[in-house]
Design a protein around this motif. Structure first.
Motif, short mmCIF file in Angstrom:
data_model
loop_
_atom_site.label_atom_id
_atom_site.label_comp_id
_atom_site.label_asym_id
_atom_site.label_seq_id
_atom_site.Cartn_x
_atom_site.Cartn_y
_atom_site.Cartn_z
N VAL A 1 24.57 28.53 1.03
CA VAL A 1 24.88 27.82 -0.22
C VAL A 1 25.23 26.36 0.01
N SER A 2 25.51 25.96 1.25
CA SER A 2 25.81 24.55 1.51
C SER A 2 24.55 23.71 1.57
N ILE A 3 23.37 24.36 1.65
CA ILE A 3 22.09 23.63 1.69
C ILE A 3 21.56 23.54 0.26
N THR A 4 21.73 22.39 -0.35
CA THR A 4 21.29 22.21 -1.74
C THR A 4 20.01 21.41 -1.77
N THR A 5 18.93 22.06 -1.40
CA THR A 5 17.64 21.39 -1.38
C THR A 5 16.54 22.42 -1.57
N SER A 6 15.34 21.95 -1.82
CA SER A 6 14.20 22.83 -2.02
C SER A 6 13.43 22.97 -0.71
N ILE A 7 12.47 23.91 -0.71
CA ILE A 7 11.63 24.08 0.47
C ILE A 7 10.88 22.79 0.78
N ALA A 8 10.32 22.17 -0.25
CA ALA A 8 9.53 20.95 -0.04
C ALA A 8 10.39 19.85 0.57
N GLU A 9 11.61 19.65 0.03
CA GLU A 9 12.49 18.61 0.55
C GLU A 9 12.92 18.92 1.98
N MET A 10 13.20 20.21 2.25
CA MET A 10 13.62 20.58 3.59
C MET A 10 12.49 20.35 4.60
N CYS A 11 11.26 20.72 4.22
CA CYS A 11 10.12 20.50 5.11
C CYS A 11 9.94 19.01 5.39
N GLN B 1 12.28 16.72 5.36
CA GLN B 1 13.37 16.29 6.22
C GLN B 1 13.10 16.66 7.68
N VAL B 2 12.64 17.89 7.89
CA VAL B 2 12.37 18.35 9.25
C VAL B 2 11.23 17.56 9.87
N GLN B 3 10.18 17.30 9.09
CA GLN B 3 9.05 16.53 9.62
C GLN B 3 9.43 15.10 9.94
N ASN B 4 10.43 14.57 9.22
CA ASN B 4 10.87 13.20 9.45
C ASN B 4 12.03 13.11 10.44
N GLY B 5 12.33 14.25 11.10
CA GLY B 5 13.38 14.25 12.11
C GLY B 5 14.77 14.35 11.55
N SER C 1 21.05 18.85 11.92
CA SER C 1 22.40 19.40 12.02
C SER C 1 22.48 20.82 11.47
N LEU C 2 21.34 21.34 11.00
CA LEU C 2 21.32 22.70 10.47
C LEU C 2 21.64 23.71 11.57
N ALA C 3 22.11 24.89 11.15
CA ALA C 3 22.30 25.98 12.10
C ALA C 3 20.95 26.30 12.75
N PRO C 4 20.94 26.72 14.02
CA PRO C 4 19.67 26.94 14.73
C PRO C 4 18.69 27.84 13.99
N HIS C 5 19.17 28.93 13.37
CA HIS C 5 18.24 29.83 12.69
C HIS C 5 17.64 29.17 11.45
N CYS C 6 18.42 28.33 10.77
CA CYS C 6 17.88 27.62 9.60
C CYS C 6 16.85 26.58 10.02
N LEU C 7 17.16 25.88 11.10
CA LEU C 7 16.23 24.85 11.59
C LEU C 7 14.93 25.48 12.06
N LYS C 8 15.02 26.61 12.76
CA LYS C 8 13.81 27.29 13.21
C LYS C 8 12.98 27.76 12.02
N ALA C 9 13.63 28.31 11.01
CA ALA C 9 12.91 28.77 9.82
C ALA C 9 12.22 27.60 9.13
N ALA C 10 12.90 26.45 9.09
CA ALA C 10 12.31 25.26 8.46
C ALA C 10 11.08 24.79 9.24
N ARG C 11 11.20 24.75 10.55
CA ARG C 11 10.06 24.31 11.38
C ARG C 11 8.89 25.29 11.28
N ASP C 12 9.20 26.59 11.30
CA ASP C 12 8.14 27.59 11.17
C ASP C 12 7.42 27.45 9.83
#
Length: 283
Positions: A235-245, A247-251, A255-266
């Protein structure tokens, strides 16, 4: 225009025409006798709308009507359909789970309450097996790895229903901070466990090389549902899939938890496999 693109356009036009015909007869379906067939028709229409017209509110409105059919037929209570033949019982269970999957995935995607509450589902241990002898939901990789996407989505939907119950209902939102934090940790553990047990499709970067082309879209669907459920569980992540993708692509978002970051990259990699390098596949 290539022959392949022409065929694709023709198929899309044909599918849209069929959907229009189904929608034009929707009032007859809704006013008819409540039955399993009625529910199956409604779910088919919902699937068509979600595929051909992503984001169309008509789909969730029809799901709301379908939920009354599910409740009227008591499909959410396994004990109430005892005494039926195996084929009749299987048909009702499959109809329920198809509805429940669509209901919870829509809830996670649009941040709205599911039509049927998690606590109202009384399925006991009657769940689809990991490998179905009938072949429901099975896809196979080029090297023989098998996934049952039907079972994977069913198990994920159950977690999604629990996510809504514990974090997004009125009661869940007003739990003490410590209680909500504990729930977030427990739900994340369930999602990580689900991914390892029910949805191991291999390295995301190898998806277009390891799986047949006609299965990639279905694998992508489940990946996006998984990531959306994870966003709702954190619930602390207030963003959409598109915005998260993005963010991850732009580096960013490192600071996300490892499992969240991995899910975003996948999810970014899966999106690239679907859209030929463009992470624009949302639903």
């Amino acid at each position: 225009m290539t022959l392949e693109s022409t065929n694709s356009n023709n198929s899309s036009a044909s599918a849209d025409k069929s959907l229009q015909a189904a929608l034009s007869a929707l009032d007859i379906t809704l006013c008819g006798r409540t039955s399993l067939f009625t529910l199956q028709v409604l779910l088919t229409i919902v699937l068509g709308i979600q595929r051909l017209r992503p984001g169309d509110s008509v789909a969730r409105n029809i799901l709301g009507v379908a939920s009354r059919t599910v409740l009227s037929l008591a499909l959410h209570r396994s004990n109430d359909i005892a005494g039926l033949s195996f084929s009749e019982r299987l048909e009702k269970l499959q109809a329920f789970w198809c509805f429940y999957i669509l209901d919870v995935e829509t809830s996670m995607r649009e941040n709205i309450p599911p039509c049927i509450h998690y606590d109202d589902v009384d399925m006991l241990l009657v769940e689809p097996p990991k490998l179905s002898h009938r072949g429901y939901g099975l896809v196979q990789s080029l090297d023989g790895n098998t996934l049952n996407l039907y079972t994977a989505r069913q198990r994920l939907a159950r977690i999604g229903g629990l996510v809504w119950k514990e974090l997004h209902t009125s009661k869940g939102r007003y739990h003490p901070t410590a209680v909500r934090k504990e729930a977030v940790g427990r739900l994340n553990a369930k999602l990580v466990e689900w991914k390892a047990e029910w949805y191991d499709y291999g390295p995301s970067a190898d998806l277009p090389y390891d799986w047949p082309e006609d299965s990639i879209m279905y694998i992508a669907d489940v990946q996006f549902s998984f990531f959306q459920t994870m966003l709702m569980a954190n619930v602390s992540i207030t963003t959409s899939i598109a915005e998260m993708c993005d963010q991850v692509q732009n580096g960013q978002g490192l600071s996300l938890a490892p499992h969240c970051l991995k899910a975003a990259r996948d999810t970014c990699l899966v999106a690239m496999a679907v859209q030929d390098g463009e992470a624009t596949y949302i639903w």
